[in-house]
Design a protein around this motif. Structure first.
Motif, PDB file in Angstrom:
ATOM      1  N   TYR A 115     -21.997 -32.931  37.366  1.00  0.00           N
ATOM      2  CA  TYR A 115     -22.714 -31.922  36.577  1.00  0.00           C
ATOM      3  C   TYR A 115     -22.233 -31.952  35.121  1.00  0.00           C
ATOM      4  O   TYR A 115     -23.035 -31.985  34.187  1.00  0.00           O
ATOM      5  CB  TYR A 115     -22.453 -30.541  37.203  1.00  0.00           C
ATOM      6  CG  TYR A 115     -23.243 -29.406  36.601  1.00  0.00           C
ATOM      7  CD1 TYR A 115     -24.482 -29.060  37.121  1.00  0.00           C
ATOM      8  CD2 TYR A 115     -22.751 -28.654  35.538  1.00  0.00           C
ATOM      9  CE1 TYR A 115     -25.215 -28.009  36.590  1.00  0.00           C
ATOM     10  CE2 TYR A 115     -23.475 -27.602  34.998  1.00  0.00           C
ATOM     11  CZ  TYR A 115     -24.701 -27.282  35.535  1.00  0.00           C
ATOM     12  OH  TYR A 115     -25.427 -26.244  35.002  1.00  0.00           O
ATOM     13  N   TYR A 135     -30.947 -29.785  39.223  1.00  0.00           N
ATOM     14  CA  TYR A 135     -29.968 -28.847  39.791  1.00  0.00           C
ATOM     15  C   TYR A 135     -30.626 -27.572  40.311  1.00  0.00           C
ATOM     16  O   TYR A 135     -30.203 -27.023  41.331  1.00  0.00           O
ATOM     17  CB  TYR A 135     -28.877 -28.528  38.761  1.00  0.00           C
ATOM     18  CG  TYR A 135     -27.921 -29.686  38.591  1.00  0.00           C
ATOM     19  CD1 TYR A 135     -26.940 -29.943  39.547  1.00  0.00           C
ATOM     20  CD2 TYR A 135     -28.030 -30.561  37.522  1.00  0.00           C
ATOM     21  CE1 TYR A 135     -26.087 -31.019  39.421  1.00  0.00           C
ATOM     22  CE2 TYR A 135     -27.175 -31.647  37.384  1.00  0.00           C
ATOM     23  CZ  TYR A 135     -26.203 -31.872  38.335  1.00  0.00           C
ATOM     24  OH  TYR A 135     -25.367 -32.946  38.224  1.00  0.00           O
ATOM     25  N   LEU A 138     -21.486 -20.754  32.228  1.00  0.00           N
ATOM     26  CA  LEU A 138     -21.657 -22.202  32.119  1.00  0.00           C
ATOM     27  C   LEU A 138     -23.060 -22.515  31.588  1.00  0.00           C
ATOM     28  O   LEU A 138     -23.218 -23.311  30.659  1.00  0.00           O
ATOM     29  CB  LEU A 138     -21.435 -22.858  33.488  1.00  0.00           C
ATOM     30  CG  LEU A 138     -21.497 -24.382  33.548  1.00  0.00           C
ATOM     31  CD1 LEU A 138     -20.508 -25.012  32.583  1.00  0.00           C
ATOM     32  CD2 LEU A 138     -21.182 -24.872  34.953  1.00  0.00           C
ATOM     33  N   THR A 183     -14.436 -17.252  36.960  1.00  0.00           N
ATOM     34  CA  THR A 183     -14.806 -18.584  37.442  1.00  0.00           C
ATOM     35  C   THR A 183     -16.329 -18.706  37.405  1.00  0.00           C
ATOM     36  O   THR A 183     -17.030 -17.894  37.973  1.00  0.00           O
ATOM     37  CB  THR A 183     -14.306 -18.820  38.881  1.00  0.00           C
ATOM     38  OG1 THR A 183     -14.632 -17.689  39.653  1.00  0.00           O
ATOM     39  CG2 THR A 183     -12.824 -19.045  38.920  1.00  0.00           C
ATOM     40  N   TYR A 184     -16.797 -19.724  36.724  1.00  0.00           N
ATOM     41  CA  TYR A 184     -18.240 -19.847  36.496  1.00  0.00           C
ATOM     42  C   TYR A 184     -18.895 -20.991  37.262  1.00  0.00           C
ATOM     43  O   TYR A 184     -20.071 -21.274  37.094  1.00  0.00           O
ATOM     44  CB  TYR A 184     -18.555 -19.964  35.010  1.00  0.00           C
ATOM     45  CG  TYR A 184     -17.959 -21.161  34.268  1.00  0.00           C
ATOM     46  CD1 TYR A 184     -17.733 -22.381  34.879  1.00  0.00           C
ATOM     47  CD2 TYR A 184     -17.651 -21.052  32.912  1.00  0.00           C
ATOM     48  CE1 TYR A 184     -17.222 -23.449  34.186  1.00  0.00           C
ATOM     49  CE2 TYR A 184     -17.137 -22.115  32.196  1.00  0.00           C
ATOM     50  CZ  TYR A 184     -16.927 -23.317  32.841  1.00  0.00           C
ATOM     51  OH  TYR A 184     -16.425 -24.367  32.150  1.00  0.00           O
ATOM     52  N   LEU A 185     -18.136 -21.656  38.119  1.00  0.00           N
ATOM     53  CA  LEU A 185     -18.693 -22.820  38.797  1.00  0.00           C
ATOM     54  C   LEU A 185     -19.567 -22.424  39.978  1.00  0.00           C
ATOM     55  O   LEU A 185     -19.337 -21.385  40.594  1.00  0.00           O
ATOM     56  CB  LEU A 185     -17.560 -23.731  39.272  1.00  0.00           C
ATOM     57  CG  LEU A 185     -16.619 -24.229  38.175  1.00  0.00           C
ATOM     58  CD1 LEU A 185     -15.425 -24.941  38.783  1.00  0.00           C
ATOM     59  CD2 LEU A 185     -17.349 -25.145  37.206  1.00  0.00           C
ATOM     60  N   ASP A 186     -20.557 -23.268  40.256  1.00  0.00           N
ATOM     61  CA  ASP A 186     -21.419 -23.046  41.410  1.00  0.00           C
ATOM     62  C   ASP A 186     -20.583 -23.342  42.664  1.00  0.00           C
ATOM     63  O   ASP A 186     -20.209 -24.483  42.914  1.00  0.00           O
ATOM     64  CB  ASP A 186     -22.634 -23.991  41.312  1.00  0.00           C
ATOM     65  CG  ASP A 186     -23.622 -23.787  42.454  1.00  0.00           C
ATOM     66  OD1 ASP A 186     -23.249 -23.131  43.450  1.00  0.00           O
ATOM     67  OD2 ASP A 186     -24.750 -24.285  42.351  1.00  0.00           O
ATOM     68  N   LYS A 187     -20.303 -22.287  43.422  1.00  0.00           N
ATOM     69  CA  LYS A 187     -19.366 -22.425  44.551  1.00  0.00           C
ATOM     70  C   LYS A 187     -19.923 -23.251  45.707  1.00  0.00           C
ATOM     71  O   LYS A 187     -19.184 -23.661  46.593  1.00  0.00           O
ATOM     72  CB  LYS A 187     -18.920 -21.046  45.015  1.00  0.00           C
ATOM     73  CG  LYS A 187     -18.020 -20.398  43.980  1.00  0.00           C
ATOM     74  CD  LYS A 187     -17.611 -19.008  44.329  1.00  0.00           C
ATOM     75  CE  LYS A 187     -16.755 -18.390  43.227  1.00  0.00           C
ATOM     76  NZ  LYS A 187     -17.416 -18.319  41.907  1.00  0.00           N
ATOM     77  N   SER A 188     -21.213 -23.493  45.683  1.00  0.00           N
ATOM     78  CA  SER A 188     -21.786 -24.304  46.763  1.00  0.00           C
ATOM     79  C   SER A 188     -21.590 -25.802  46.498  1.00  0.00           C
ATOM     80  O   SER A 188     -21.873 -26.624  47.357  1.00  0.00           O
ATOM     81  CB  SER A 188     -23.272 -23.985  46.932  1.00  0.00           C
ATOM     82  OG  SER A 188     -23.970 -24.349  45.762  1.00  0.00           O
ATOM     83  N   MET A 189     -21.081 -26.135  45.315  1.00  0.00           N
ATOM     84  CA  MET A 189     -20.880 -27.550  44.969  1.00  0.00           C
ATOM     85  C   MET A 189     -19.489 -28.016  45.374  1.00  0.00           C
ATOM     86  O   MET A 189     -18.568 -27.210  45.511  1.00  0.00           O
ATOM     87  CB  MET A 189     -21.010 -27.745  43.457  1.00  0.00           C
ATOM     88  CG  MET A 189     -22.409 -27.755  42.924  1.00  0.00           C
ATOM     89  SD  MET A 189     -22.319 -28.159  41.173  1.00  0.00           S
ATOM     90  CE  MET A 189     -24.015 -28.118  40.704  1.00  0.00           C
ATOM     91  N   ASP A 208     -21.983 -14.679  36.868  1.00  0.00           N
ATOM     92  CA  ASP A 208     -20.805 -15.494  36.526  1.00  0.00           C
ATOM     93  C   ASP A 208     -21.194 -16.899  36.036  1.00  0.00           C
ATOM     94  O   ASP A 208     -20.614 -17.413  35.088  1.00  0.00           O
ATOM     95  CB  ASP A 208     -19.884 -15.634  37.754  1.00  0.00           C
ATOM     96  CG  ASP A 208     -19.086 -14.363  37.999  1.00  0.00           C
ATOM     97  OD1 ASP A 208     -19.176 -13.435  37.160  1.00  0.00           O
ATOM     98  OD2 ASP A 208     -18.383 -14.285  39.022  1.00  0.00           O
ATOM     99  N   GLU A 209     -22.188 -17.488  36.719  1.00  0.00           N
ATOM    100  CA  GLU A 209     -22.583 -18.860  36.361  1.00  0.00           C
ATOM    101  C   GLU A 209     -23.218 -18.956  34.977  1.00  0.00           C
ATOM    102  O   GLU A 209     -23.330 -20.041  34.413  1.00  0.00           O
ATOM    103  CB  GLU A 209     -23.549 -19.426  37.413  1.00  0.00           C
ATOM    104  CG  GLU A 209     -22.846 -19.788  38.704  1.00  0.00           C
ATOM    105  CD  GLU A 209     -23.814 -20.152  39.823  1.00  0.00           C
ATOM    106  OE1 GLU A 209     -24.954 -20.553  39.529  1.00  0.00           O
ATOM    107  OE2 GLU A 209     -23.425 -20.005  40.987  1.00  0.00           O
ATOM    108  N   GLN A 255     -19.382 -33.123  42.857  1.00  0.00           N
ATOM    109  CA  GLN A 255     -20.683 -32.729  42.302  1.00  0.00           C
ATOM    110  C   GLN A 255     -20.520 -32.017  40.966  1.00  0.00           C
ATOM    111  O   GLN A 255     -21.335 -32.183  40.062  1.00  0.00           O
ATOM    112  CB  GLN A 255     -21.419 -31.816  43.294  1.00  0.00           C
ATOM    113  CG  GLN A 255     -21.946 -32.560  44.508  1.00  0.00           C
ATOM    114  CD  GLN A 255     -22.394 -31.629  45.626  1.00  0.00           C
ATOM    115  OE1 GLN A 255     -21.903 -30.502  45.756  1.00  0.00           O
ATOM    116  NE2 GLN A 255     -23.307 -32.095  46.447  1.00  0.00           N
ATOM    117  N   LYS A 264     -31.785 -26.228  49.042  1.00  0.00           N
ATOM    118  CA  LYS A 264     -30.639 -26.276  49.959  1.00  0.00           C
ATOM    119  C   LYS A 264     -30.861 -25.334  51.155  1.00  0.00           C
ATOM    120  O   LYS A 264     -30.585 -25.681  52.290  1.00  0.00           O
ATOM    121  CB  LYS A 264     -29.365 -25.877  49.190  1.00  0.00           C
ATOM    122  CG  LYS A 264     -28.129 -26.607  49.664  1.00  0.00           C
ATOM    123  CD  LYS A 264     -26.936 -26.224  48.850  1.00  0.00           C
ATOM    124  CE  LYS A 264     -26.709 -27.135  47.681  1.00  0.00           C
ATOM    125  NZ  LYS A 264     -25.539 -26.748  46.882  1.00  0.00           N
TER     126      LYS A 264
END
Lengths: 231, 265
Positions: free
Chosen positions: A96, B8, B84, A82-88, B80-81, A92, B15
């Motif tokens: 993106y 971003y 993307l 899983t590559y998504l920014d987990k804080s989003m 991981d990110e 959001q 944050k």
């Protein structure tokens, strides 16, 4: 011009050679299975196509051009992790994808998310890993891409989820596009494959039309795979 | 695309940083209020505690800023990110420039917040007078004004942190070219890069000193001997010039390394 062409690709990690002289051509409008046991080089090849790794030597062409901005515009890639920014939040994340991909269909994505009964304001960190993977699949399949590359989309999921994943892929990919599905769970995807590529110890050992192969060997792809890769 | 990337990156860093900013400002206000009660021993003790917390949060802001920027870089480019990040239809130089600019912008605002907290907590006519008098001595010696002196100090500290950030980025990029012990190597390379800037700066000043006896006096006299003000000024300008040059050199090295491609985990 082929949609994807790999020419004499080699990839080494130090002294370990992971890919050896990989040559490959993927035409348009096909669903291709990239099949092989674990650790045989499937993910490495996919990472190279997606510019996540640099080849030791060789050339990868997408639409006749080297991997770069143009290839990334037309490739929609689903990695194993899983590559998504987990804080989003989901909302959001949709923003993106809309910001960065011109071919992202946000309405389609919203529709698919609604089908999953997911609230758009849910934070990704609050979702289960399975749900995160489904969301990722939705995001990838909501792009009007020319080439979809799905790395082990069925790995570690229950049969019901497998059906959901396969249905999402089949119902949402662009008709003129090609799909590369990397997996070792062949029986689940066999029915949808137009072409198969067998990879073993970093080498392409078979490239064939799925129907022709079945006819020739008088067996299913799964059986042929088991025969070829018998330990 | 750079503006989108920057948006971003800044969102991610701010944050958490904004929480630190707010806490520091709140404690700076507490410090000010508590110090205003000069007839209570207990309130004075509390004022000292609040003052301690304010100052420690100033350090936390800087450390958190540095760590968060580097952590974002590693996570986004190699973690991981990165799956993307590297598949977005944007150039490698845009990705890197966004990280670089976001680090500079956040460091700049962090320093402004620290300055603001100092003003909130400790501003008074008496304190200002003490500061003015102290700075005036230096300003007169340096043939400058107090405002110029404060701005120069702010700029030099900002430049120092920018160099640290940049040395860290280069360290991460070089460390991750390897196939193993990537984090350890990143830290080691980062330290070495920073050390290199310092050593080369001194070396350049020394080489110039070979042709200018006044500048050589910086090396040949001890701290008790007075060095000509002009020399201190020249050395400062030279130092600033060298640091800016290094930041630019590291930036272009990083872009070049980054463009060659990455090998994500």
């Amino acid at each position: 011009m082929e949609l994807l062409e790999c020419k004499n690709i080699y990839k080494d990690y130090g002294k370990k050679q992971v890919l050896k002289d990989v040559n490959l051509k993927i035409p348009r409008g096909k669903i291709v299975g990239l099949l092989g046991k674990n650790g045989m080089g499937k993910t490495t090849l996919i990472k190279l196509i997606n510019d996540l790794l640099t080849p030791t030597s060789g050339e990868i062409l997408v639409n006749g051009k080297e991997v770069g901005i143009e290839s990334k515009k037309i490739i929609s890639y689903l990695p194993e992790r899983t590559y998504l920014d987990k804080s989003m939040t989901i909302k959001q994340t949709l923003k993106y994808f809309t910001d960065f991909y011109d071919n992202f269909d946000i309405e389609k994505a919203k529709r698919l998310i609604k089908d999953l009964d997911l609230e758009i304001d849910t934070k990704i960190s609050k979702m289960s890993k399975g749900m995160q993977e489904k969301l990722q699949l939705i995001l990838v399949m909501s792009r009007n891409a020319e080439l979809y590359i799905l790395d082990e989309p069925l790995g570690g999921v229950d049969p019901a989820t497998r059906d959901y994943i396969l249905d999402t892929i089949l119902n949402n990919f662009n008709e003129d596009a090609s799909v590369i599905i990397s997996t070792h769970l062949i029986s689940d995807i066999e029915r949808i494959l137009d072409e198969v590529i067998f990879i073993d110890k970093g080498k392409i050992i078979l490239c064939s039309d799925a129907d022709k192969l079945r006819e020739k060997e008088k067996a299913s792809i799964d059986e042929i795979f088991r025969r070829m890769f018998k330990c | 695309m750079l503006s989108k990337c920057l948006k971003y990156d800044l969102k991610y860093i701010y944050k958490l940083l904004i929480v630190f900013y707010l806490i520091d400002i709140v404690f700076a206000i507490f410090t000010r209020i508590l110090f205003s009660f000069d007839n209570s021993f207990m309130l004075h003790i509390l004022a000292l505690i609040a003052s301690g917390i304010t100052i420690s949060f100033m350090f936390s802001i800087v450390i958190n800023n540095l760590m968060r920027v580097w952590a974002r870089f590693v996570k986004n480019v190699y973690g991981d990110e990165s799956y993307l990040t590297h598949t977005l239809p944007i150039s490698k130089s845009t990705i890197y420039t966004s990280k670089f600019l976001s680090s500079i912008i956040t460091m700049f605002t962090s320093m402004l917040v620290i300055l603001l907290c100092i003003v909130i907590a400790y501003y008074s006519k008496e304190n200002l007078e003490v500061l003015k008098n102290t700075l005036q001595i230096f300003a007169t010696v340096m043939n400058s004004t107090t405002i110029k002196l404060i701005l120069t100090a702010f700029f030099v500290i900002f430049l120092e942190f920018t160099t640290i950030l940049q040395a860290g980025f280069t360290g991460i990029l070089l460390g991750h070219k390897s196939n193993n012990l990537r984090m350890v190597k990143s830290i080691v390379y980062g330290y070495l890069n920073y050390l290199l800037v310092g050593v080369i700066s001194v070396l350049i000043i020394y080489i110039i000193g070979l042709f200018n006896p006044n500048i050589m006096a910086l090396f040949s006299t001890n701290i008790n001997n007075v060095v000509a003000v002009d020399v201190v000024k020249k050395s400062l300008v030279l130092g600033v010039f060298i640091y800016i040059t290094f930041i630019c050199i590291y930036y272009f090295i990083d872009i070049k390394v980054f463009k060659k491609g990455v090998n994500v985990d």
